[in-house]
Scaffold this active site. Sequence first.
Site, PDB file in Angstrom:
ATOM      1  N   ASP A 108       0.735  -1.254  -0.087  1.00 59.25           N
ATOM      2  CA  ASP A 108       0.395   0.163  -0.054  1.00 59.25           C
ATOM      3  C   ASP A 108       0.947   0.626  -0.441  1.00 59.25           C
ATOM      4  O   ASP A 108       1.930   1.150   0.891  1.00 59.25           O
ATOM      5  CB  ASP A 108      -0.860  -0.280   1.788  1.00 59.25           C
ATOM      6  CG  ASP A 108      -2.226  -0.314   0.941  1.00 59.25           C
ATOM      7  OD1 ASP A 108      -3.448   0.593   0.166  1.00 59.25           O
ATOM      8  OD2 ASP A 108      -2.723  -1.119   1.794  1.00 59.25           O
ATOM      9  N   ASP A 139      -3.587   4.287  -2.111  1.00 56.69           N
ATOM     10  CA  ASP A 139      -4.626   5.061  -1.186  1.00 56.69           C
ATOM     11  C   ASP A 139      -5.137   6.330  -1.620  1.00 56.69           C
ATOM     12  O   ASP A 139      -4.493   7.577  -2.241  1.00 56.69           O
ATOM     13  CB  ASP A 139      -4.148   4.771   0.162  1.00 56.69           C
ATOM     14  CG  ASP A 139      -5.330   4.756   1.050  1.00 56.69           C
ATOM     15  OD1 ASP A 139      -6.182   3.819   1.035  1.00 56.69           O
ATOM     16  OD2 ASP A 139      -5.535   6.035   2.014  1.00 56.69           O
ATOM     17  N   GLU A 180      -6.512   3.698  -5.845  1.00 59.62           N
ATOM     18  CA  GLU A 180      -7.650   3.433  -5.749  1.00 59.62           C
ATOM     19  C   GLU A 180      -8.230   5.039  -5.571  1.00 59.62           C
ATOM     20  O   GLU A 180      -7.771   5.952  -5.589  1.00 59.62           O
ATOM     21  CB  GLU A 180      -7.818   3.324  -3.925  1.00 59.62           C
ATOM     22  CG  GLU A 180      -8.858   2.984  -3.231  1.00 59.62           C
ATOM     23  CD  GLU A 180      -9.539   3.826  -2.280  1.00 59.62           C
ATOM     24  OE1 GLU A 180     -10.073   3.347  -1.311  1.00 59.62           O
ATOM     25  OE2 GLU A 180      -8.378   4.195  -1.183  1.00 59.62           O
ATOM     26  N   HIS A 219     -11.027  -4.943   2.245  1.00 50.65           N
ATOM     27  CA  HIS A 219     -11.167  -4.562   3.607  1.00 50.65           C
ATOM     28  C   HIS A 219     -11.627  -3.273   3.913  1.00 50.65           C
ATOM     29  O   HIS A 219     -12.244  -2.870   5.250  1.00 50.65           O
ATOM     30  CB  HIS A 219      -9.963  -3.660   4.073  1.00 50.65           C
ATOM     31  CG  HIS A 219      -9.127  -2.245   3.868  1.00 50.65           C
ATOM     32  ND1 HIS A 219      -8.155  -2.234   2.338  1.00 50.65           N
ATOM     33  CD2 HIS A 219      -8.812  -1.020   3.931  1.00 50.65           C
ATOM     34  CE1 HIS A 219      -8.277  -1.590   1.890  1.00 50.65           C
ATOM     35  NE2 HIS A 219      -8.484  -0.718   2.542  1.00 50.65           N
ATOM     36  N   ASP A 220     -12.377  -2.788   3.358  1.00 49.07           N
ATOM     37  CA  ASP A 220     -13.082  -1.407   3.325  1.00 49.07           C
ATOM     38  C   ASP A 220     -14.944  -1.664   2.708  1.00 49.07           C
ATOM     39  O   ASP A 220     -16.085  -1.513   3.312  1.00 49.07           O
ATOM     40  CB  ASP A 220     -12.802  -0.162   2.124  1.00 49.07           C
ATOM     41  CG  ASP A 220     -11.562   0.594   3.043  1.00 49.07           C
ATOM     42  OD1 ASP A 220     -11.337   0.400   4.048  1.00 49.07           O
ATOM     43  OD2 ASP A 220     -10.912   1.652   2.589  1.00 49.07           O
TER      44      ASP A 220
END
Length: 559
Positions: free
Chosen positions: A98, A199, A256, A329-330
């Site tokens: 990430d 991210d 993302e 994960h979200d």
Amino acid sequence: MQKNWWKESVVYQIYPRSFFDSNGDGIGDIRGIIKKLDYLEKLGVDVIWLSPVYESPNDDNGYDISDYQKIMDEFGTMDDLDELITDIHARGMKIIMDLVVNHTSDEHEWFKQARKSKNNPYRDYYIWRPGKNGKEPNNWRSNFGGSAWEYDPVTDEYYLHLFSKKQPDLNWENPKLRKEIYKMMTWWLDKGIDGFRMDVINFISKAPGLPDGKVMPGEIYASGSQYYRNGPRIHEFLQEMHEQVLSKYDVMTVGEMPGVDVEEAKKYTNPERKELNMVFTFEHMSLDSGPYGKWDLKPLRLIDLKKNLTKWQNGLNGIGWNSLYWNNHDQPRIVSRFGDDKEYRVESAKMLATCLHMLQGTPYIYQGEEIGMTNICFDSIEDYRDIETLNFYREKVIEGNEDPEQVMESIYAKSRDNARTPFQWSDKPQAGFTTGKPWIQVNQNYNEINANQAIEDPNSIFHYYRKLIQLRKQYPIIIYGDYQLLLPEHEQVFAYLRTYKGQKLLVITNFSKENIPFKFPEDIPFYANELLISNYKIDGDNFQIFTLKPYEARVYLGV
């Protein structure tokens, strides 16, 4: 179409805190991942995406980084990570990390320096503004609730934080800051990682002047997102990043990007523009949300999902590249969200996997998806750990006096903690995740749903995912074929054709618990040669007219 290794890969996302705990402290760690590489190799994935393991005070579970070049003590050491990278490569797999560079932690050394005085050399690494009429500099809302500004009494100014107040936004207008970030990225790539998942990377360019946004009825703050999503210099920044760093390595990049549309995504992913390989779109993940956002629940209409995925399939074909995902994960667990996690858990999990993995793009599997892990309904808000969930509950119930039961229904459906409960390895205590007390409770269905059981059962979801991955390696049509939607107005069936070099692939999925009569459109030329995969035993070989069982999926190869 250009062929690339990252187009032909299947990615597996690990959320380290919840994957496997090697030392009994209740928190998953890097040595735990090393111990489970055999499992991932057996599954057949090509790339492991590791969610943040950097030094962090953990306000947002590691997405608030205080040192980009140190490992969080809870997760282990840099030596552990080096060993993980070596072991992954030894198995012929790759690893991406990430990259969180829209913001840092407020405990990062840059920010500690920046808040000391207005003329500190690091001041301009962040976004500071004086207040307006004794209030915040503008009316933007944080993505985690409340104002996007935090007052800092030391210098009598506010700093911008699009997420938690412990996640101050970096000022990408500052060339010195950008240089620091590129240096850090280069350090990681030299260490041997194979790319980055970036991210909220499309938030890094903010509109000059940071104008006020429009406040929705009943709200205190405005979203403000039109002034920082896909901002004015975003493409310039990404092209600079590519030139300075990414162009020097054979790596995979995925951005993302909340709020990105197809036209914008074409720019981000067109190889001629030299920005990113692919983006994560959020559009298909908001189709079961009402006008007030993710917590405003509404049922999914399959027609909307088909229309949306078709738009992305056709829009990027031959120009950019799609990333394919249901979970991360979200996001809540897909089998609980778009499937049936009770009566047809196995069938609907396999159907959803088929629908996604047969599309054009790079598929992402989130830990536990391959064994059909489900959403969690904790007894109390006290059991939740996610900052976004806790802020939502506080805002609506404690401050807003809304009905707690109704608010909890939204949390059961959409909380990020649905994805963060520990991986269910076995039917041993704590699902075999830890010998200690887990940092967040284990889902109590681990006796029925666990990896050991899935590996032993040849008809499990796990083995179905293995077959999907194998088919992808066997048939280039699954990777590179063009896409055509069939039966666009059908409310329960999602069917489509893929076409490549004289071959055709027919994908038929039933998104309902009903038995559905299926009739192949007569005006589409297709002749089936072989049934490649299905989640029920198929009697007979008529692909043109039959009845689809609840959540049935079939894939035929033909001409």
